[in-house]
Design a protein around this motif. Sequence first.
Motif, PDB file in Angstrom:
ATOM      1  N   HIS A  76     -16.694 -38.379 -12.659  1.00 20.55           N
ATOM      2  CA  HIS A  76     -15.510 -38.003 -11.881  1.00 20.55           C
ATOM      3  C   HIS A  76     -14.236 -38.090 -12.726  1.00 20.55           C
ATOM      4  O   HIS A  76     -13.141 -38.141 -12.177  1.00 20.55           O
ATOM      5  CB  HIS A  76     -15.360 -38.936 -10.668  1.00 20.55           C
ATOM      6  N   LEU A  77     -14.371 -38.099 -14.056  1.00 19.41           N
ATOM      7  CA  LEU A  77     -13.251 -38.445 -14.925  1.00 19.41           C
ATOM      8  C   LEU A  77     -12.460 -37.261 -15.458  1.00 19.41           C
ATOM      9  O   LEU A  77     -11.548 -37.432 -16.251  1.00 19.41           O
ATOM     10  CB  LEU A  77     -13.762 -39.285 -16.100  1.00 19.41           C
ATOM     11  N   GLY A  78     -12.805 -36.035 -15.063  1.00 22.88           N
ATOM     12  CA  GLY A  78     -12.015 -34.881 -15.489  1.00 22.88           C
ATOM     13  C   GLY A  78     -12.330 -34.380 -16.884  1.00 22.88           C
ATOM     14  O   GLY A  78     -11.482 -33.746 -17.516  1.00 22.88           O
ATOM     15  N   VAL A  79     -13.533 -34.637 -17.380  1.00 22.02           N
ATOM     16  CA  VAL A  79     -13.969 -34.124 -18.673  1.00 22.02           C
ATOM     17  C   VAL A  79     -14.791 -32.857 -18.444  1.00 22.02           C
ATOM     18  O   VAL A  79     -15.646 -32.817 -17.555  1.00 22.02           O
ATOM     19  CB  VAL A  79     -14.793 -35.169 -19.446  1.00 22.02           C
ATOM     20  N   SER A  80     -14.546 -31.840 -19.238  1.00 23.60           N
ATOM     21  CA  SER A  80     -15.240 -30.572 -19.025  1.00 23.60           C
ATOM     22  C   SER A  80     -15.273 -29.787 -20.333  1.00 23.60           C
ATOM     23  O   SER A  80     -15.027 -30.322 -21.419  1.00 23.60           O
ATOM     24  CB  SER A  80     -14.537 -29.774 -17.919  1.00 23.60           C
ATOM     25  N   ARG A  81     -15.578 -28.515 -20.207  1.00 21.78           N
ATOM     26  CA  ARG A  81     -15.468 -27.559 -21.307  1.00 21.78           C
ATOM     27  C   ARG A  81     -14.507 -26.468 -20.870  1.00 21.78           C
ATOM     28  O   ARG A  81     -14.325 -26.234 -19.674  1.00 21.78           O
ATOM     29  CB  ARG A  81     -16.831 -26.975 -21.662  1.00 21.78           C
ATOM     30  N   LEU A  82     -13.906 -25.775 -21.836  1.00 15.48           N
ATOM     31  CA  LEU A  82     -12.948 -24.731 -21.495  1.00 15.48           C
ATOM     32  C   LEU A  82     -13.693 -23.443 -21.157  1.00 15.48           C
ATOM     33  O   LEU A  82     -13.814 -23.064 -19.988  1.00 15.48           O
ATOM     34  CB  LEU A  82     -11.961 -24.532 -22.645  1.00 15.48           C
TER      35      LEU A  82
END
Length: 415
Positions: free
Chosen positions: A346-352
């Motif tokens: 739930h920490l807001g880490v992703s890929r563009l």
Amino acid sequence: MKGTMRLEAFHEVPPTAGLPPRWRDLLPWRGPSLAARAAEFLGVEEVQVTCSGTAALVVALTALKRRSARTDVIVPAYTCPLVAIAVAHCGLTLRPCDLVVNGIDMDPATLAALCDDNTLAIVPTHLGGRVADVDTALACAHRVGAWVIEDAAQALGARFADDASIGTKGNIGFFSLAVGKGLTTYEGGLLIAGEAGLREDLRRCGEEIARYDAALEIARSAQLIGYHAIYRPLGLTLAYGLPRRNALRSGDAIAAVGDDFSLSIPLHRMGDWRDGVGARAFVRLHDFQEKLDKQAVRRRSRLGSIAAITVFQDRDRVRGTWPFFLICMPTRAARDAALSELWASHLGVSRLFIHALPDYAYLRDIVSALPLPNAREFAARTLTVSNSLWLGDEEFEQIACALERACANRNGGAV
């Protein structure tokens, strides 16, 4: 542990720091229009409001196509798939340009080689709030008589070294007001041009190809109300977090980041009510971005202490925006090891974007298969970390420690 359990159960951090909406934004508005607010914010004479950033690009390309028989549009090989879809929509030919090594800009030598007498436009992209190299694109365009369109979809509020807004150095600039951007009307776009005659062409073209669609505007208005209801940590768990985790469990990375776009582009006019919502929210945008800047300064320092990673920052004197941190890991294995721990959290880490443009299966009829090693390497090694104000210092430290662990074990497993 208690803080982590609270976060996991109730608190979803968005992958990009959008301006939190306020319910009073939805009230009737009789003040300056969205176009007027945007023109003041950008420091330009006139702004054209469109139904999306993609629509703004379609209007720009259509207007240029009417001025010239040229057909080629050069774009970075790593950019939003909607750019490729817009080029195809206009009946033009996409020419992807490889990136510089470990950077967001188009490689100057490759760009120069691509430019010829059939080049209609070059589209440098201010990716993730970072200010791109527009000067090289301008030099190449001037050499062959092409136009430059600045893709500032992800960077509303960024500034060049002379404090001029991005989007103003090229012939045309456009911005996105889609969900998750710095400011949103759920879907929307802004289109600018420096030359009065070109602005007139854009305005005339927009009026011709984008008619008012009452049914679609009602749907967009309902979506905007829904966005106001869910854009908070708990609501995002239901609307964003759960669908993303379901996509990751099924192995669908494209769906997890929302790269699965339709090849059809809606073209219509924004209604007065949504225009007013955007105009009211614009008043808060500068102060909000100042808060993001201050937080970014502190957190860039922590990320910079991780020696093996690259945190993309601004060139001297330019001032980008900070919706998220774009990070390049030392290897694909290290990037995947970090994502295996963080992407489903739930920490807001992703890929563009998941791929370089030629590697999306649904774009194969639009984008030719080409050797683009730097763009593919960039796609394989990057991830994003949210700069949302809802991400607390303790949670941010969890992310930093996970990145350190992934770099320490560069042969970590893939997602």
